[in-house]
Design an enzyme around this catalytic site. Structure first.
Site, PDB file in Angstrom:
ATOM      1  N   ASP A 127       0.819  -1.222   0.000  1.00 10.23           N
ATOM      2  CA  ASP A 127       0.000   0.000   0.000  1.00 10.23           C
ATOM      3  C   ASP A 127       0.848   1.265   0.000  1.00 10.23           C
ATOM      4  OD1 ASP A 127       0.737  -0.499   2.612  1.00 10.23           O
ATOM      5  OD2 ASP A 127      -1.225  -0.106   3.484  1.00 10.23           O
TER       6      ASP A 127
HETATM    7  C1  LAN Z   1       3.673  -1.084  10.133  1.00 11.88           C
HETATM    8  C2  LAN Z   1       3.558   0.342   9.829  1.00 11.88           C
HETATM    9  C3  LAN Z   1       2.923   0.697   8.529  1.00 11.88           C
HETATM   10  C4  LAN Z   1       1.897  -0.322   8.100  1.00 11.88           C
HETATM   11  C5  LAN Z   1       0.935   0.199   7.001  1.00 11.88           C
HETATM   12  C6  LAN Z   1       1.643   0.737   5.772  1.00 11.88           C
HETATM   13  C7  LAN Z   1       0.082   1.329   7.559  1.00 11.88           C
HETATM   14  C8  LAN Z   1       0.016  -0.946   6.617  1.00 11.88           C
HETATM   15  O1  LAN Z   1      -0.977  -0.487   5.730  1.00 11.88           O
HETATM   16  C9  LAN Z   1       0.798  -2.146   6.157  1.00 11.88           C
HETATM   17  C10 LAN Z   1       1.694  -2.673   7.284  1.00 11.88           C
HETATM   18  C11 LAN Z   1       2.672  -1.628   7.843  1.00 11.88           C
HETATM   19  C12 LAN Z   1       3.822  -1.501   6.872  1.00 11.88           C
HETATM   20  C13 LAN Z   1       3.276  -2.040   9.193  1.00 11.88           C
HETATM   21  C14 LAN Z   1       3.530  -3.461   9.503  1.00 11.88           C
HETATM   22  C15 LAN Z   1       3.904  -3.808  10.946  1.00 11.88           C
HETATM   23  C16 LAN Z   1       4.791  -2.767  11.608  1.00 11.88           C
HETATM   24  C17 LAN Z   1       6.082  -2.674  10.817  1.00 11.88           C
HETATM   25  C18 LAN Z   1       4.033  -1.439  11.552  1.00 11.88           C
HETATM   26  C19 LAN Z   1       2.710  -1.453  12.266  1.00 11.88           C
HETATM   27  C20 LAN Z   1       4.949  -0.555  12.370  1.00 11.88           C
HETATM   28  C21 LAN Z   1       5.503  -1.482  13.500  1.00 11.88           C
HETATM   29  C22 LAN Z   1       5.137  -2.919  13.103  1.00 11.88           C
HETATM   30  C23 LAN Z   1       6.211  -3.973  13.468  1.00 11.88           C
HETATM   31  C24 LAN Z   1       5.674  -5.335  13.179  1.00 11.88           C
HETATM   32  C25 LAN Z   1       6.615  -3.882  14.925  1.00 11.88           C
HETATM   33  C26 LAN Z   1       7.410  -5.038  15.405  1.00 11.88           C
HETATM   34  C27 LAN Z   1       6.541  -6.082  16.020  1.00 11.88           C
HETATM   35  C28 LAN Z   1       6.352  -7.351  15.610  1.00 11.88           C
HETATM   36  C29 LAN Z   1       5.214  -8.100  16.137  1.00 11.88           C
HETATM   37  C30 LAN Z   1       7.265  -8.064  14.683  1.00 11.88           C
END
Ligand code: LAN
Length: 739
Positions: A467
């Site tokens: 996205d």
């Molecule tokens: C994010 C941040 C952005 C988010 C969006 C782009 C908003 C979404 O539409 C797709 C998934 C994504 C890229 C995403 C995936 C998971 C993340 C990276 C996070 C929420 C920010 C932090 C999180 C990450 C997994 C934190 C570490 C924890 C674990 C359980 C591995």
């Protein structure tokens, strides 16, 4: 927020935010720099981000410059009688405020904090690798914890959550490592809370791993994470390459740490902490017995019986059967994969969790004076964010690309692109979109092709997200094809993005986050992290799918000749996926923000991209009915984060500007025929706008893995602009055309 303690603070006026191609670093000016006066003054953006602005130092919005007072509070009279929208000026004022926050490189910065298991990892990695924590960081990290403690002295998985062992134990140990005395009231209360929750034996697996690295827990009490996994052939259905990338990159370095029992030598401080975090003396704790102990306060899902069984077999293999040469071979393989990740992300790694573990591995593999560890040290600051309440770690190294793409879309959709100030800002944003596009694929066998895509944060991070690529593509198309900006990004590069997106579509027609889904849902039975659900594989998400679908639709409108049949087929399948995900109540569940208002906005846009609206689709009518039934008397919508956890709509105590913006945009995209509820929502948004043009922070906006909340502070600035401006530009023509 808990009891306030008097803790020292740094002089916030001495901090400066540096950015290199979007990678941020907050630096504290030392006495010499201050006294020789060679430093630049703080910018407005820096002062805003540090909470140092006041109404008198805030630039005045255009409505004031024009010598008009703030536009009169909009009436709720029918739109037809109101040809010049009362919402246009607030939209313009709102975007002007955003332009003051834009950094010179063209993007926006923000506090991407919330989760509590990120900052401790970075501090632990510094402790293990004997990396000094700068005094200013130490002061601000401690202050942050003091400001964010719950009334019971502990901390939750995220800022608004109730206290858990995971957060409280990690933050407690972190405070002590940063030099806080055990008798300090903040430490004392945290310890009491931790012990009341059962002590550190109840930590989930990731916490146990950290404490084992610190010699505060025993590796024998951590379920096994064998390095051998990485030697298995990748066709195996449970091979790590099939896991969700965020999970895979955590279990890569931790497999090294677990398999090699990496532990820092015990010192006096650690010996003290050992006696503070358990309900019994350290020497009496039988760690082996606590492999599967998880505190009730923390557990989202317990480790499956199947996994407990597998763990016991694997432990036997690792402890008694595996030959040394095999361990060495597997270590080498894991070492190669780790170095590849470091090279490919300029030592940022994918996110702060794996970054911190990598840094510890660098010490054990390459030594304390290695170049590798030096590079890791240099790249710690990209995760550290300073705000009014102190310093914490972001969930990633920022939200740069994501915020920039939406800010551009907000300005364009609101019809503001001709305003000279807005135009200049868009031109800078355009530059950032240009430099952040990923231009090549990588040689890493496990990585999804990324050429032409965009990442969530910066080019250095380098992971394509479906996205983010889609929103980036839409923003560029709007600028270059619809608003007359120069073609910085050639059509060939836009085509590369589409090719990459087409490769990311899943069998069910949907799109995941970073990669195509590679494994079976059954792998969730092997999820060893008790605090997160659904982390084992990529899933298809309504938000990601809609983002790609709407980007493809816009791309096709401008470049209809590029893979026309593939694009049409992908759009058709994506739309079918979104339709299939509608719940019986008419809404869609949001995986990445709170919650039903967010996902329903996306889903309705998916229908719109296929030409379906309120008048022509039963699904869209049901979506509108769902939203309208939840509009509050003040005209707004407010969703509590529990919506995500409980998977049902939970009202917030008050209407929220961000939820309201999403809900009214959903109704507008749906072509809902009666403007009255939309105008009432927009009126609430306009009424909440400050004289400066900004909106104030309300509840947390984002989520991941259903339970962990995370802040998107810029949502409150650009989504209201988008909603206010869309009213006259997108919505009124839509319903007026219909007659
Ligand atoms: C994010 C941040 C952005 C988010 C969006 C782009 C908003 C979404 O539409 C797709 C998934 C994504 C890229 C995403 C995936 C998971 C993340 C990276 C996070 C929420 C920010 C932090 C999180 C990450 C997994 C934190 C570490 C924890 C674990 C359980 C591995």
């Amino acid at each position: 927020m808990g009891k306030q303690f008097h803790l020292p603070a740094t002089d916030l006026t001495r901090w400066r935010l540096h950015s290199h191609e979007g990678d941020h670093e907050w630096r504290y000016l030392d006495d010499k720099e201050v006294s020789n006066g060679s430093t630049r003054p703080q910018t407005f953006a820096e002062r805003y981000l540090l909470g140092l602005t006041s109404p008198s130092s805030t630039p005045t919005p255009p409505s004031h410059n024009n010598n008009t007072t703030k536009p009169p509070t909009p009436s709720t009279s029918p739109a037809a009688a109101n040809p010049k929208s009362p919402f246009t000026q607030p939209a313009l004022d709102g975007f002007h405020f955003l332009t003051h926050l834009q950094l010179p490189e063209g993007h926006w910065a923000c506090d991407y904090g919330g989760p509590s298991f990120l900052l401790p990892g970075l501090v632990f990695a510094m402790y293990v690798t004997r990396t000094p924590v700068p005094a200013a960081w130490r002061v601000e990290m401690t202050r942050y914890l003091a400001r964010r403690a719950n009334p019971d002295g502990g901390w939750g998985l995220h800022l608004e959550g109730r206290s858990t062992v995971f957060a409280t134990a990690l933050y407690y140990v972190m405070l002590r490592l940063l030099g806080m005395e055990r008798g300090h009231p903040l430490a004392e209360r945290a310890r009491e809370c931790l012990l009341a929750l059962g002590g550190a034996t109840g930590l989930p697996q990731w916490g146990k791993i950290w404490l084992s690295c610190l010699n505060l827990y025993e590796w024998d009490g951590v379920n096994c994470i064998p390095v051998d996994l990485w030697l298995l052939p990748s066709w195996l259905p449970f091979h790590p390459s099939r896991w969700w990338v965020q999970c895979r990159v955590v279990y890569l370095p931790t497999s090294y740490l677990w398999s090699n029992r990496c532990t820092v030598p015990l010192d006096d401080l650690l010996a003290e902490i050992r006696e503070e975090i358990y309900t019994a003396p350290y020497s009496t704790v039988d760690f082996r017995r606590h492999r599967n102990t998880a505190a009730p306060s923390d557990t989202i899902r317990s480790v499956s019986g199947l996994l407990v069984f597998l763990f016991s077999i694997l432990a036997f293999w690792c402890n008694y059967l595996r030959p040394r040469w095999l361990l060495r071979m597997a270590n080498r393989r894991v070492g190669e994969l780790m170095r590849q990740e470091e090279r490919n992300t300029d030592f940022n790694c994918l996110a702060p969790v794996n970054k911190a573990f990598h840094m510890v591995c660098a010490l054990y593999e390459d030594g304390p004076d290695s170049e590798r560890l030096r590079r890791h040290r240099e790249r710690l600051a990209v995760y550290l964010w300073l705000g009014p309440d102190g310093m914490t770690s972001g969930g990633t190294n920022g939200v740069q690309l994501w915020d920039t793409a939406f800010a551009v879309q907000a300005a364009v959709e609101a019809g503001l692109a001709d305003d000279p100030v807005v135009r200049e800002s868009l031109s800078k944003a355009h530059h950032f979109l240009d430099i952040t596009q990923l231009r090549d694929d990588l040689d890493d066998p496990f990585r999804q092709g990324r050429k032409g895509g965009w990442p969530f944060s910066t080019k250095s991070n380098g992971y394509v997200v479906s996205d983010c690529a889609a929103e980036g593509l839409k923003a560029v198309l709007m600028l270059q094809k619809e608003c007359g900006f120069p073609a910085l990004i050639s059509d060939a590069r836009l085509g590369d993005c589409v090719d990459t997106l087409l490769r990311m579509q899943n069998g069910d027609g949907g799109f995941g986050s970073y990669e195509r889904t590679r494994g079976s849902r059954l792998l969730e039975h092997l999820n060893p992290a008790e605090v997160f659900d659904d982390i084992m594989i990529e899933y298809s998400y309504v938000e990601c799918t809609t983002a790609v679908l709407t980007a493809l639709a816009r791309f096709r409108a401008h470049l209809p000749g590029h893979r026309a049949r593939d694009v049409e087929a992908a759009m058709r399948r994506a739309a079918a996926f979104v339709a299939a995900r509608q719940r019986p109540d008419g809404a869609w569940y949001g995986s990445w923000a709170i919650c039903f208002t967010y996902a329903t906005l996306f889903a309705v846009q998916a229908f719109e991209a296929r030409g379906l609206q309120h008048g022509s689709s039963e699904e869209v009518r049901r979506a509108c009915a769902f939203l309208l039934a939840r509009q509050r008397d003040d005209g707004g919508w407010g969703e509590h984060y529990s919506s995500c956890v409980e998977k049902r709509y939970v009202e917030h105590e008050t209407s929220q500007v961000v939820n309201t913006a999403w809900a009214v945009m959903a109704l507008m995209h749906a072509g809902y025929p009666d403007p009255e509820p939309i105008e009432r929502g927009l009126k609430l948004i306009a009424d909440r706008q400050q004289p400066s043009g900004e909106w104030l922070q309300e509840g947390v906006e984002g989520v991941f893995n259903r339970t962990c909340m995370i802040g998107y502070p810029n949502y409150k600035l650009y989504f209201p602009v988008m909603a206010l401006g869309a009213y006259s530009r997108m919505y009124l023509p839509k319903i007026q055309n219909r007659g």
